[in-house]
Write an enzyme that holds these catalytic residues in place. Sequence first.
Site, PDB file in Angstrom:
ATOM      1  N   GLN A 109       0.838  -1.191   0.000  1.00 48.39           N
ATOM      2  CA  GLN A 109       0.000   0.000   0.000  1.00 48.39           C
ATOM      3  C   GLN A 109       0.873   1.241   0.000  1.00 48.39           C
ATOM      4  OE1 GLN A 109      -3.331  -0.271   0.149  1.00 48.39           O
ATOM      5  NE2 GLN A 109      -3.606  -2.394   0.690  1.00 48.39           N
ATOM      6  N   CYS A 110       2.149   1.005   0.099  1.00 48.19           N
ATOM      7  CA  CYS A 110       3.057   2.116   0.285  1.00 48.19           C
ATOM      8  C   CYS A 110       3.128   2.945  -0.983  1.00 48.19           C
ATOM      9  CB  CYS A 110       4.436   1.574   0.612  1.00 48.19           C
ATOM     10  SG  CYS A 110       5.604   2.853   0.976  1.00 48.19           S
TER      11      CYS A 110
END
Length: 1053
Positions: free
Chosen positions: A559-560
């Site tokens: 999700q970074c």
Amino acid sequence: MSEDKDRHILQFVPFLSTIESGFWTKLAEAKLNIFKLDDSRKVLNGFYTNSDTEGLPCRHSIDFGAFEMKNKAPPLCFSSHGGLHNKNTIEDFKSCDKKPILEEEAKLIWNAITSGEAILSPDLLVRFLLLSFADLKKYMFYYWFAFPAFVHSVPVTVCHSNLLSDVHNGKFMEALQNAVQLYRKENQFLPNFFIICSPTTLFGSCNSELTMTICKLKDFELLYQQGHKIIFAYCDPSTIPGYPGWPLRNYLSLIAYHWSAQLSQTVDIICYRDRPQDGKRNISHSLCFSLNVSTIKECPLNSTGWEKNKANKYGPRRVDLAEDMDPVKLAESSVNLNLKLMKWRLMPSLDLKKISSCKCLLLGAGTLGCNIARALLGWGVTNITLVDYGTVAFSNPVRQTLFEFSDCSTAGGKSKAPAAAERLKKIFPGVNAEGIELSIPMPGHPISDRAESVARVKKDVDRIENLVDSHDVIYLLMDTRESRWLPTLLATVKRKFVINVALGFDSYLVMRHGMNSHQNIPCSSSSESSDQESKLGCYFCNDVVAPGNSMKDRTLDQQCTVSRPGVSMIASALAVELMASILQHPHGPLALPNPGSLSDEASSCLGPVPHQIRGFLSHNQIFYPTTEAYGKCTGCSDFVVSAYKEKGFQFLLEPPANMWKAVILIGGPEKGTRFRPLSFDVPKPLFPVAGLPMIQHHIETCSKIDQIKEILLIGFYPKSEEIEKFIQSARKQYNSIIIRYLPEHTALGTAGGLYHYRDQIEAGSPTAFFVFNADVCCNLALKDIVEFHQETCAVGAITIVTTEAPHQESMSYGCVVENAETHEATHYVEKPETFVSSLINCGVYVFKPEVLNHLGNIFRKHQNERFIDMYDEDAAAEKISLEKEILVPYVSSGKMFVYKTTKPWSQIKSAASAIFANKLYLSNYHKTNSHRLARNAPNAGPLISGDVFIHETATVHSSAVLGPNVTIGEDVKIGPGVRVCNSIILPGAVIENHSCVLNAIIGWQSYVGEWSRVEGTAHQPNPNAPYAKMISGALFDEEGRLIPSITVLGKCK
Ligand SMILES: [Zn+2]
């Protein structure tokens, strides 16, 4: 030769126009910059040569210098003059009245003849006309040449004709050549038309010394008056024996007009042809004519000269110069050339077509999408489709290489996918790029029941399905994990080659999805596929952390969105190169990875074909893991593929199956200190209790719950033969369930492993998962717990299993305070100093997957702290405490519920507690596995008293007395008259005749001699106190005396 035979009508070889492409470039430039819409006659220059070898046509050329006013013909060539009529439209070109423009050009010649100008500049006799239309959009040129000449009212007849070499000996030719050479030396170049002043006539003979002079036409009168013999000559472009070239026509008109009166009936003509042969110049193929020009007296203005086209008809010609002049085509051929150089110079076996012909679908037009598209351009890929839903934000252009500041706007910016496709075309107009604005439906994001929203999602799914269908390689480059699922499934169903790229802050994953060997792969040239049964995993099969490296590793957070700027470029480049390598492999996407080997089998001409590439910038490391497909994978397993094939879109609407998992936290070798020395010999979780390894009891309980499809063992025991053997045998025994061991690379605390392997846990989207501490002993009714969790899970995320304990004992455990009505946990304290609650934590929980997100937050928090305190190497960000960092925060958010069990429960911390657990499990076999309990056989076998387990491979003398609460392990030998009670005899031990073993654990391969007595002190919870628990206290009391307990005989080595 007779005159009669040679007396025939003279025929001329017409010019054939040749145009160098440089002329068209100049014409295009001039049309665009100078002429524009002016289509009036423009002056041109041309040239021809008399040096061509026999067989070549009678060429007339124009080149890039045609528009220059002072153009000089190239060496050994002769000038001509012309007019250009370049029309603005193809209609103008077609409808142009050709007669007047040809006459106009012919008139220029006639004027030059009559005025005598042509005598001074004889090149004015050779004229041409070019009618053209330039289609500069398609770089197509239409044209028609004319070489005007006068039609003689009466045909010219030939009196004599011959090759020069047939008429004259070498002396004549030598004299002529010398004369020409001398003339050239003095005048720089030979005129197109000239006269030869000779002591002899052309067809006469002369015995005296031959000296010839080349003279200009203007000298005719003088020479004539002086009585010289005059031969007319011209440089003849024709190469055909017997036939003079076109320039002679107008030459004859000139001669006739000016000098026919002075000349007798015939004139001598040399068609001067001069070609290099064997390093010398040769003129022997020149023609000689004796012509009657008396008939050409009055030349009517009747001209001819339009050229025939390739079909040998009078009509225009066409030339397509798109390849040479269209910048788009030029870019294409340059790119291709660049790639071909790689093939020619370095890799002859490279099959560029396999790569460039691939249609690539890029799902995601962010940093990865942009960079990958650019790298694909480099490989000559011309079909690229980008899909994205976002718009270009102000932060994007610096990282997303296809966007510019102008694509952003305070009103929202351009839509990414179309903007990226547009930019690709600007970079390389030959690309067929399309940008599609589309969001990818995600499972788990519920589709509203409203028909219109279902219809909308169906439309999106259909579009994605069509896109997957119509492309060869699918790149998954989205921000979220969920959005990769549908394309993964579709690509598996459609058997497409998938490349997946995910980024962390300073790490990246590039992987290809596995394919079944029976799949028909367009890129694979070989029909014979590898026999390998195993299939490589997909993104959802695989964990996203690097296995087995140092504790410095950070996990990959998909999700970074904040990653080091170079990470995307590195990963994108690797992804495209991986695709290229795989497409070059004879097995295509079926190629088996073998990163260690560089043999031909394991690599393509571009190098190895790994399954995954995981890189870590933080310590400059790259790993090439290979993982097999996971049989229950939601992205690629046969199950989902056939379900989708059967149900199609409807399949996506179905609520996710109520699937559960279980995680058993088995700890690591540094734990279990109170279990020594037993824990030295076998990992504590495998210590046998009631005949089964400790954790097998959990596995067995789980296997009876339908919803549980997978059990993951997480701990930091290194993968060992023992663990491997256990997993193998458990898989065989409980084959309805998947059992895997996921080793932590370092001790990650009680919950760090859950975070580390969150992708493994989340794979398949379980509704919830059990978490067991390995060292608890219980006979929980898991079914009830599942139901309880389902009742509370609307609000709750965690169910904690608790049991009653006496006040004093409770303080050694985690204590839970419960709202008796709602069962909500209201307070949790780990090992409180004063009494809090008699409900203690059993070390068994149910977590909803959202707990993993919470762990992500904890991880990031730790990472920040670690960043601040960067010298604290030990503070691994992944080290997470389940009790303090999950239970405590959840209890305060009201999302934890309490399940109370009244079943017997114990921890297994010490030898004594193992004996107690042995007792609990044995007694439970009455309900679950009564076949495991030994029974008294009539008139045979040992005497069994109470609950006893005897391994089938053990030999027990019939006179022995066993029980209660006894476990006899594998290959144990129990001699005659032996008495065993409340003990565990570990595999391979021998108890000789008449020995007595009470309250003891006899180690592996131990030997208890005859008549021995091994007796420990019974140690168990107070049977009179309800809910009393085993206390696994210290081994020694405050005065240093050993506290009496179970006796343990260590392993005999
Ligand atoms: Zn998979």
